[in-house]
Design a protein around this motif. Structure first.
Motif, mmCIF file in Angstrom:
data_model
loop_
_atom_site.group_PDB
_atom_site.id
_atom_site.type_symbol
_atom_site.label_atom_id
_atom_site.label_comp_id
_atom_site.label_asym_id
_atom_site.label_seq_id
_atom_site.Cartn_x
_atom_site.Cartn_y
_atom_site.Cartn_z
ATOM 1 N N TRP A 22 0.839 -1.199 0.000
ATOM 2 C CA TRP A 22 0.000 0.000 0.000
ATOM 3 C C TRP A 22 0.872 1.246 0.000
ATOM 4 O O TRP A 22 1.760 1.412 0.833
ATOM 5 N N ALA A 23 0.604 2.151 -0.930
ATOM 6 C CA ALA A 23 1.339 3.417 -1.027
ATOM 7 C C ALA A 23 0.675 4.283 -2.081
ATOM 8 O O ALA A 23 -0.180 3.823 -2.842
ATOM 9 N N VAL A 85 7.078 1.082 1.529
ATOM 10 C CA VAL A 85 5.641 0.869 1.362
ATOM 11 C C VAL A 85 5.126 0.112 2.585
ATOM 12 O O VAL A 85 5.907 -0.341 3.427
ATOM 13 N N GLU A 86 3.817 0.015 2.677
ATOM 14 C CA GLU A 86 3.204 -0.702 3.792
ATOM 15 C C GLU A 86 2.571 -1.999 3.278
ATOM 16 O O GLU A 86 1.697 -1.970 2.410
ATOM 17 N N LEU A 87 3.023 -3.116 3.803
ATOM 18 C CA LEU A 87 2.460 -4.407 3.449
ATOM 19 C C LEU A 87 1.357 -4.742 4.445
ATOM 20 O O LEU A 87 1.589 -4.759 5.650
ATOM 21 N N ALA A 88 0.165 -4.986 3.941
ATOM 22 C CA ALA A 88 -0.961 -5.240 4.838
ATOM 23 C C ALA A 88 -2.051 -6.005 4.108
ATOM 24 O O ALA A 88 -2.075 -6.064 2.874
ATOM 25 N N HIS A 89 -2.963 -6.567 4.887
ATOM 26 C CA HIS A 89 -4.067 -7.350 4.344
ATOM 27 C C HIS A 89 -5.245 -6.487 3.931
ATOM 28 O O HIS A 89 -6.157 -6.968 3.249
ATOM 29 N N THR A 94 -3.383 0.211 7.433
ATOM 30 C CA THR A 94 -2.236 1.040 7.051
ATOM 31 C C THR A 94 -2.492 2.489 7.459
ATOM 32 O O THR A 94 -3.587 2.847 7.895
ATOM 33 N N THR A 95 -1.484 3.333 7.249
ATOM 34 C CA THR A 95 -1.662 4.754 7.541
ATOM 35 C C THR A 95 -2.402 5.475 6.426
ATOM 36 O O THR A 95 -2.637 6.687 6.526
ATOM 37 N N THR A 177 11.124 -1.649 3.211
ATOM 38 C CA THR A 177 11.943 -0.689 2.482
ATOM 39 C C THR A 177 12.769 -1.396 1.414
ATOM 40 O O THR A 177 13.477 -2.366 1.711
ATOM 41 N N TYR A 178 12.674 -0.904 0.188
ATOM 42 C CA TYR A 178 13.330 -1.503 -0.970
ATOM 43 C C TYR A 178 14.398 -0.557 -1.513
ATOM 44 O O TYR A 178 14.209 0.671 -1.521
#
Length: 296
Positions: A22-23, A85-89, A94-95, A177-178
């Motif tokens: 998510w981003a 980015v935020e990894l989430a279901h 997420t924010t 973070t990538y």
């Protein structure tokens, strides 16, 4: 009070869902309806399995490829830097929703020990959060990013969508973070990117391919990325690994697959398919490097 209880129950029911990155810049951030901004959507998280290429390509099966981010919104990739980015279901975890009220350090919005582990030997059960497809952090297969210098998602192909970053032992925690190699600038209307994942066991042997509108910031190089070649499963024999620019992994679909393991193992974005962890610095076109493909 009742409304809050129902909402919490909804989030709980989605905790056994799957995972997305998510981003800003993502397609389907608010769901598959372009006229509705859904703060509690999980449309983008669902995996791809046993589909025709027409359906699995950029999540066409659910219409996400038809719901781009707002004009001018991009996922920013700093050349020679990194991005998070935020990894989430679920977006609500997420924010990007509810000011982060339902987010935690973990993908499911709950609390877990840092050494969360279910492995006790052969036959052990997977983590109770089945969407991680893992026994523990070490077992997490790794996720990745690819970039195409086509602004129009309909012009992206397997050959011009080039893997540029991997992150071992993910998905695990929410923040990921990538690293970014020395990418050249994107066209004025941006590039097209994809977040990618192939789990290693613990559930359905599926894959993930999530679309983004992206752009490269602080670009200094003008060297283009090379044409991508299909990866090869090369566990145990590094000489078989494909060097240079590689395609995403297409696996366990009705058509469009580009890799076989031959031993029942899952391919993935790691050394067993020729990827080192981090920024992929060997993806650029060079004079005489015909084996890498012509510069795009």
């Amino acid at each position: 009070m009742l409304r809050a209880t129902l909402f919490t129950a909804t989030l709980t029911s989605l905790a056994s869902a799957h995972t997305a990155a998510w981003a800003k810049g993502m397609y389907c951030k608010g769901g598959a309806d372009p006229n509705t901004e859904n703060l509690n959507t999980n449309t983008a998280v669902n995996p791809l399995y046993n589909l025709t290429k027409e359906k699995w390509w950029f999540q066409h099966d659910r219409g996400c490829d038809l719901v781009p981010p707002p004009t001018g919104e991009f996922l920013e990739l700093p050349a020679n830097g990194n991005f998070t980015v935020e990894l989430a279901h679920n977006r609500a975890q997420t924010t990007l929703s509810y000011d982060g009220k339902f987010a935690s350090d973990w993908l499911d919005g709950k609390e877990h020990p840092d050494d969360w582990n279910s492995w006790e030997g052969p036959g052990s059960a997977c983590l109770d959060d089945g969407a991680l497809h893992a026994y523990n952090e070490t077992n997490a297969a790794g996720t990745a990013w690819a970039i195409s210098y086509e602004s129009d998602v309909t012009k992206v192909t397997m050959e011009n969508l080039v893997m540029f970053s991997t992150l071992q032992h993910t998905p695990w925690k929410r923040m990921a973070t990538y690293q970014v190699p020395d990418l050249p600038a994107c066209p004025e209307d941006g590039c097209t990117c994809a977040w990618l994942w192939v789990p290693d066991g613990c559930g359905q042997p599926n894959m993930y391919m999530q679309p983004y509108k992206c752009t490269v910031t602080n670009a200094q190089s003008t060297t283009p990325v090379a044409k991508a070649r299909a990866p090869v499963y090369c566990a145990g024999d590094a000489s078989k690994c494909v060097q240079g620019a590689k395609q995403m992994i297409a696996w366990n679909q009705l058509d469009g697959n580009n890799i076989e393991t031959g031993d029942g193992s899952s391919p993935g974005y790691h050394e067993k398919c020729g990827w080192a962890n981090g920024a992929q610095t060997d993806i650029f076109g060079r004079p005489g490097a015909g084996n890498l493909g012509s510069p795009l």
